[in-house]
Write a protein that holds these residues in place. Structure first.
Motif, PDB file in Angstrom:
ATOM      1  N   ASN A 147     -10.302   9.585 -38.026  1.00 32.08           N
ATOM      2  CA  ASN A 147      -9.316   8.809 -38.394  1.00 32.08           C
ATOM      3  C   ASN A 147      -7.921   9.559 -37.961  1.00 32.08           C
ATOM      4  O   ASN A 147      -6.654   8.853 -37.352  1.00 32.08           O
ATOM      5  CB  ASN A 147      -9.142   8.165 -39.690  1.00 32.08           C
ATOM      6  N   LYS A 148      -7.647  10.700 -38.407  1.00 27.82           N
ATOM      7  CA  LYS A 148      -6.463  11.315 -38.081  1.00 27.82           C
ATOM      8  C   LYS A 148      -6.188  11.655 -36.711  1.00 27.82           C
ATOM      9  O   LYS A 148      -5.227  11.533 -36.292  1.00 27.82           O
ATOM     10  CB  LYS A 148      -6.892  13.077 -38.709  1.00 27.82           C
ATOM     11  N   LEU A 149      -7.398  11.852 -35.830  1.00 23.90           N
ATOM     12  CA  LEU A 149      -7.094  12.147 -34.349  1.00 23.90           C
ATOM     13  C   LEU A 149      -7.160  10.648 -33.576  1.00 23.90           C
ATOM     14  O   LEU A 149      -6.201  10.666 -32.586  1.00 23.90           O
ATOM     15  CB  LEU A 149      -8.202  12.815 -33.875  1.00 23.90           C
ATOM     16  N   ILE A 150      -7.742   9.611 -34.068  1.00 26.34           N
ATOM     17  CA  ILE A 150      -7.550   8.463 -33.144  1.00 26.34           C
ATOM     18  C   ILE A 150      -6.617   7.507 -33.637  1.00 26.34           C
ATOM     19  O   ILE A 150      -6.081   6.757 -32.678  1.00 26.34           O
ATOM     20  CB  ILE A 150      -9.153   7.726 -33.409  1.00 26.34           C
ATOM     21  N   THR A 151      -6.379   7.436 -34.861  1.00 26.65           N
ATOM     22  CA  THR A 151      -5.367   6.420 -35.190  1.00 26.65           C
ATOM     23  C   THR A 151      -3.919   6.752 -34.353  1.00 26.65           C
ATOM     24  O   THR A 151      -3.517   5.640 -34.007  1.00 26.65           O
ATOM     25  CB  THR A 151      -5.009   6.586 -36.841  1.00 26.65           C
ATOM     26  N   PRO A 152      -3.390   7.700 -34.244  1.00 27.84           N
ATOM     27  CA  PRO A 152      -1.987   7.774 -33.461  1.00 27.84           C
ATOM     28  C   PRO A 152      -2.410   7.312 -32.154  1.00 27.84           C
ATOM     29  O   PRO A 152      -1.267   6.855 -31.678  1.00 27.84           O
ATOM     30  CB  PRO A 152      -1.745   9.426 -33.570  1.00 27.84           C
TER      31      PRO A 152
END
Length: 173
Positions: free
Chosen positions: A117-122
């Motif tokens: 989530n941390k890497l893909i959300t942005p």
């Protein structure tokens, strides 16, 4: 009544004319940042798996030690009541070891999900902003994903324009 139907038909036609579509998943996967994120996620998953293997080996060792103690106890126990109490203690310890192992796996999965989530959300936010900009520039009111439509003409596909907006090559379908 005929006039009402005509107005509804024209309104529906206008709304459909203002609808476009985009291949969002293909665009996301074509972003260089996505490839980097996937590599980082894979590396993180491998490290978690290595930790998981260590935890499993540790649990097996501890369980083997408990089994060894039960075997020794069965040879040295003087009365059945004491033996049964000791076996119950060892069973409780074994259950605790199993519970620790299950919890560590659950926590590892949760950490991996958080990392994803941390890497893909942005990246998803960046893609959605590009889709919104292109849609507004082209006068579309609604954009749907290519996976949720049965048929659309190619001129309502804004994927090429979104790819240009993101500065990436258009992925092949």
């Amino acid at each position: 009544m005929k006039k009402l139907l005509l107005v509804l038909f024209l309104a529906a036609g206008t709304a459909m004319a203002q609808t476009g579509y985009v291949a969002s998943e293909a665009l996301l996967q074509s972003m260089p940042e996505f490839q980097t994120a996937q590599q980082e996620i894979t590396k993180y998953a491998e490290s978690i798996k290595a930790d998981d293997v260590k935890a499993e080996n540790n649990a097996r060792t501890r369980m083997a030690e408990l089994q060894q103690k039960v075997q020794e106890l069965s040879k040295t126990a003087t009365d059945e009541a004491t033996f049964n109490k000791e076996v119950e203690v060892y069973k409780t310890q074994a259950a605790a070891i199993e519970s620790e192992l299950v919890n560590s796996k659950r926590i590892a999965e949760q950490r991996l999900g958080e990392k994803q989530n941390k890497l893909i959300t942005p990246l998803t936010v960046k893609l959605n902003e590009a889709i919104k900009k292109v849609a507004l520039d082209k006068g579309y009111k609604v954009i749907v994903d290519i996976n949720s439509i049965a048929f659309a003409t190619e001129e309502t596909n804004i994927s090429q324009d979104v790819a240009r907006e993101l500065g990436i090559p258009m992925p092949s379908n």
